[in-house]
Structures are given as C-alpha cells and as structure tokens.
Design an enzyme around this catalytic site. Sequence first.
Site, PDB file in Angstrom:
ATOM      1  N   SER A 157       0.880  -1.176   0.000  1.00  0.00           N
ATOM      2  CA  SER A 157       0.000   0.000   0.000  1.00  0.00           C
ATOM      3  C   SER A 157       0.912   1.218   0.000  1.00  0.00           C
ATOM      4  CB  SER A 157      -0.914  -0.001   1.231  1.00  0.00           C
ATOM      5  OG  SER A 157      -0.170   0.007   2.419  1.00  0.00           O
ATOM      6  N   HIS A 203      -2.873  -6.184   3.255  1.00  0.00           N
ATOM      7  CA  HIS A 203      -1.800  -7.057   3.712  1.00  0.00           C
ATOM      8  C   HIS A 203      -2.268  -8.472   4.043  1.00  0.00           C
ATOM      9  CE1 HIS A 203       1.230  -3.687   4.984  1.00  0.00           C
ATOM     10  NE2 HIS A 203       0.966  -3.710   3.697  1.00  0.00           N
ATOM     11  N   GLN A 249      -5.734  -2.292   8.023  1.00  0.00           N
ATOM     12  CA  GLN A 249      -4.528  -3.012   7.635  1.00  0.00           C
ATOM     13  C   GLN A 249      -3.692  -3.550   8.789  1.00  0.00           C
ATOM     14  OE1 GLN A 249      -2.407  -1.866   3.935  1.00  0.00           O
ATOM     15  NE2 GLN A 249      -0.811  -1.203   5.337  1.00  0.00           N
ATOM     16  N   GLU A 250      -3.519  -2.741   9.844  1.00  0.00           N
ATOM     17  CA  GLU A 250      -2.617  -3.160  10.915  1.00  0.00           C
ATOM     18  C   GLU A 250      -3.192  -2.855  12.289  1.00  0.00           C
ATOM     19  OE1 GLU A 250       1.244  -1.419  10.436  1.00  0.00           O
ATOM     20  OE2 GLU A 250       1.374  -1.943   8.314  1.00  0.00           O
ATOM     21  N   GLU A 307       3.392  -9.075   7.021  1.00  0.00           N
ATOM     22  CA  GLU A 307       4.274  -8.525   8.039  1.00  0.00           C
ATOM     23  C   GLU A 307       4.355  -9.382   9.290  1.00  0.00           C
ATOM     24  OE1 GLU A 307       3.199  -4.438   8.556  1.00  0.00           O
ATOM     25  OE2 GLU A 307       3.688  -3.932   6.489  1.00  0.00           O
ATOM     26  N   ASP A 347      -3.005   1.120  12.159  1.00  0.00           N
ATOM     27  CA  ASP A 347      -2.758   1.671  10.815  1.00  0.00           C
ATOM     28  C   ASP A 347      -3.867   1.162   9.904  1.00  0.00           C
ATOM     29  OD1 ASP A 347      -1.985   2.518   8.341  1.00  0.00           O
ATOM     30  OD2 ASP A 347      -0.248   1.206   8.166  1.00  0.00           O
ATOM     31  N   GLU A 381      -2.268   5.678  12.650  1.00  0.00           N
ATOM     32  CA  GLU A 381      -1.549   6.058  11.434  1.00  0.00           C
ATOM     33  C   GLU A 381      -2.499   5.959  10.242  1.00  0.00           C
ATOM     34  OE1 GLU A 381       1.499   3.769   8.436  1.00  0.00           O
ATOM     35  OE2 GLU A 381       1.694   3.368  10.585  1.00  0.00           O
ATOM     36  N   ASP A 428       1.280   8.907   6.913  1.00  0.00           N
ATOM     37  CA  ASP A 428       2.167   8.076   6.090  1.00  0.00           C
ATOM     38  C   ASP A 428       1.955   8.434   4.620  1.00  0.00           C
ATOM     39  OD1 ASP A 428       3.652   6.124   4.809  1.00  0.00           O
ATOM     40  OD2 ASP A 428       2.328   4.471   5.353  1.00  0.00           O
ATOM     41  N   LYS A 441       9.816   6.312   6.042  1.00  0.00           N
ATOM     42  CA  LYS A 441      10.210   5.166   5.229  1.00  0.00           C
ATOM     43  C   LYS A 441      11.266   5.627   4.228  1.00  0.00           C
ATOM     44  CE  LYS A 441       5.639   2.896   5.362  1.00  0.00           C
ATOM     45  NZ  LYS A 441       4.397   2.672   4.576  1.00  0.00           N
ATOM     46  N   HIS A 457       9.255  -0.150   8.565  1.00  0.00           N
ATOM     47  CA  HIS A 457       9.624  -1.084   7.503  1.00  0.00           C
ATOM     48  C   HIS A 457       8.642  -0.946   6.339  1.00  0.00           C
ATOM     49  CE1 HIS A 457       6.620  -4.283   9.228  1.00  0.00           C
ATOM     50  NE2 HIS A 457       6.108  -3.086   9.142  1.00  0.00           N
ATOM     51  N   ARG A 458       8.743  -1.840   5.354  1.00  0.00           N
ATOM     52  CA  ARG A 458       7.741  -1.993   4.301  1.00  0.00           C
ATOM     53  C   ARG A 458       7.247  -3.432   4.318  1.00  0.00           C
ATOM     54  NH1 ARG A 458       7.266   2.726   1.065  1.00  0.00           N
ATOM     55  NH2 ARG A 458       5.192   1.858   0.861  1.00  0.00           N
ATOM     56  N   LYS A 511       8.050   0.516  13.884  1.00  0.00           N
ATOM     57  CA  LYS A 511       7.250  -0.650  13.521  1.00  0.00           C
ATOM     58  C   LYS A 511       8.004  -1.443  12.465  1.00  0.00           C
ATOM     59  CE  LYS A 511       3.967   1.040  10.015  1.00  0.00           C
ATOM     60  NZ  LYS A 511       2.565   0.904   9.581  1.00  0.00           N
TER      61      LYS A 511
END
Length: 426
Positions: free
Chosen positions: A41, A154, A162-163, A204, A241, A285, A312, A337, A365-366, A388
């Site tokens: 993303s 993800h 997503q997170e 992830e 996130d 986020e 982000d 990032k 990270h990615r 993260k």
Amino acid sequence: MEIIKMNALEVLDSRGNPTVEVDLQLEDGTVARAMVPSGASTGEREAFELRDGDKKRYGGKGVLKAVENANTIIAPNIIGRDFANQRELDYYMINLDGTPNKSKLGANAILAVSMAYARACAESAGISLYNYLGGSNAYLLPVPCMNIINGGKHADNNVDFQEFMIAPHGAKSFSESIRMGVEVFHTLKGILKSKGYSTGVGDEGGFAPDLKSNDEAVEVILEAIVKAGFKPGNEVSICLDPAASELWEDGKYKMFKSTGKFISSDELIKLWESWVNQYPIVLIEDGLAENDWQGWAKLTKTLGHRIELVGDDIFCTNKAILSEGIKQNIANSILIKLNQIGTVTETLETIELAHRNNYNTFVSHRSGETSDSFIADLTVAVGSGHLKTGSGCRGERIEKFNQLLRIENELAQTSAFAGKKAFKNA
C-alpha cells in the site's frame, strides 16, 4: 574516502519479488551492502520505484533496469570521486537523475547506493551506523510497535483495516519490551486457535483471521494482553494503521471487506473517536486517506490533543509535503520510510523538519522487506522513540529487533528506553 568499486544486483524481498542490492567498496578496502524494501500500500507521491514491466519475468516486477542504471550510470559517475559527506553523494545522485521523483534512474537504485555508502562510511570510521547517522548522542531505544493482526491489503481476510499493533511501552528496557510483545503475540495465537480462527500470518508476520468485525480485532488483542499477564493501557497499548487510502473511493470510504458499505470522512472520524474512548489506543496512522486533507484537519482537531496521529501516505517522508501539512495543522507525527523519498540524506532532512516543528517521527519497515537492518540503526540515530517492523515472527522483521538488542547491549548503561513518553500526548 573514494568509492573504488560498486556493483548492483537483482535479489528478492520477503514476498519473493525482485529488489535492488548494492555492494560498495571504499579505497581503504571497506565493503558494505544494502538492500531496499518495497511497499504494497503506497502513497501516490512516493519516490518512483523502477520496475521492468516485462510480464514474462516476475510478472513485470523485475528490477533489471534499476540495476542497470546503478551499474552503468550511477557507478561510473561516483567511482573515483571523493565525496565530503553523505549529503554530497546523495545530492549528486539526485541531480544525476534530474527528475522530481527519481523516475529516470529509479529511487530503488539510488537508495541502495545511498544506504550502502552510509554503512561503508560508518565501518571505515570504526563507528556504529547509528552513530554515523545520529552522532554521539544517539542512545534512545524505541518501543517496538508490533503488528500482530493484519487486514486490508496485507491479508486475505475480512478485516478492513490493515494493521492492529501492540505497543509494550510499560517495560524498563527494549529487551524487556520485545519480550512482552512476543509473549502477547504467542498468547494471541493460542486464543485465535481456541476460537477456531486461522493462525496463518500476513505479509508482516501478524495473524490474518476472518473475524466477526473490525472491533473484534482490537478486543481479541486486549484479551491476549490480559492473558499474557499485562495491563492494557498501563503496560501494553494499541496502535492502528487502517491504511485509509486503500478504502478511499469517490470521496468516501468503502468498508469493502466487512460490510461493503460506504461511509463519510465524518463518520470514520467518529468511529476513531469512539474507539479511542473505548480502547487504550495511543496512535493511529493513516486514519484518513492521503487526498482527504479536509478530513485530516478535522481528525487532527478532534483527536490530535489526545493521541498520536501519524501521516504516512499523506506525507510520503517528503519534507515539502510535510511542510504544507504543518502549515495546515495536519496530524502531529510522520511515518518515516527510506524508500518513500529515496536517499538517506532526504530522510534525515524530513526527520529534522518534523522534530523542529514538534512533530513525532515513527520509523517503519515496508511489507516487502529484506534482511537489511538499516532502519533499526536509523531509529536510534534520530531518537524516534518508536518503530514498527513486523510482529513476533518472520526473519526479515525479527532481524531489526535483533539489531536493536545488539545496540542496547553495546550501549549498556548509557542507553535509555523511550517508554510511553515516545507517543504524542500519551
């Protein structure tokens, strides 16, 4: 110190997609290597990741063009040159590319060289990478924000956001914090299994179960925190996130996985407000989409004095965009990032701008990662206070945690752990 040799190579990231690796040698014989990550993303204004587009090879995701640019354009122009510092090298490559978003040479080619040079200079000087990037006052170990439930883009499940992360901030040290986080992670696995949910993991390393609702993702994490022996909010809090840009469609947000219904910015802001009232959330986020600047202003006014609001996709580690966000009172923190902007120097400049304007920085990270631990050193170098980089599994994520454990051990009594104060307004 002159660069006397450089070679770029196409290698694979954690999703099995091609990425760029660079080996670089200085005249004193120092050799260093760097690999660049890739996101799933991504923000619209990120630096340009050059892919081959040849569908017969890696589905078009090959990076042979970027590798060729590194070997045939960048290398001949930097080999034999004695750059005074990191900034001089990075801006030399930026000018060599000559485009606003590094689309000629590819940000993936430029960044690999930039990171490898930074690591080589640190090793040549006999100092750590975090000291090279941050100076002698780099000492702060971050809270590991661990993504233990994956959804959205993800994971192949019915969770919109997503997170879902845990922040074990109640520890006295980084090593204790990572232990707490991993214990919650493993406890969550047992809880999900007992409920009949899948314990397969997403990109992830977080679990990716089909749940009854988005709320259940938070509730099952809170259950795991308690069962692992910790106090929600006091010792371990929640970070989110939602990656709202992925939900944005025609000016509204489509909850395409859970209900298939559209909701407005105001409705999504009310959802986040209700969650903050109900759950021990310290950070959100990308709570709104990158193009919803009006909504972001409302979200910041509503929750910016209570929790950390991280931009982000909306900022893309770009100091020019961040500067506009600061003027408009958008968010109070920025995600960092390296590959969003494409050089080490520009990343550090963006971090400096954020800190100068009382914005937090959240290093990340990615989803398509590598075993390169550069961001662990970067986090300590800039005193970000929180990072993260995955969950309680997957080697490319754990390597960043392991590097931070090494740094903590190296700094010994001179280090400090960021704790809950790392989060804005917490």
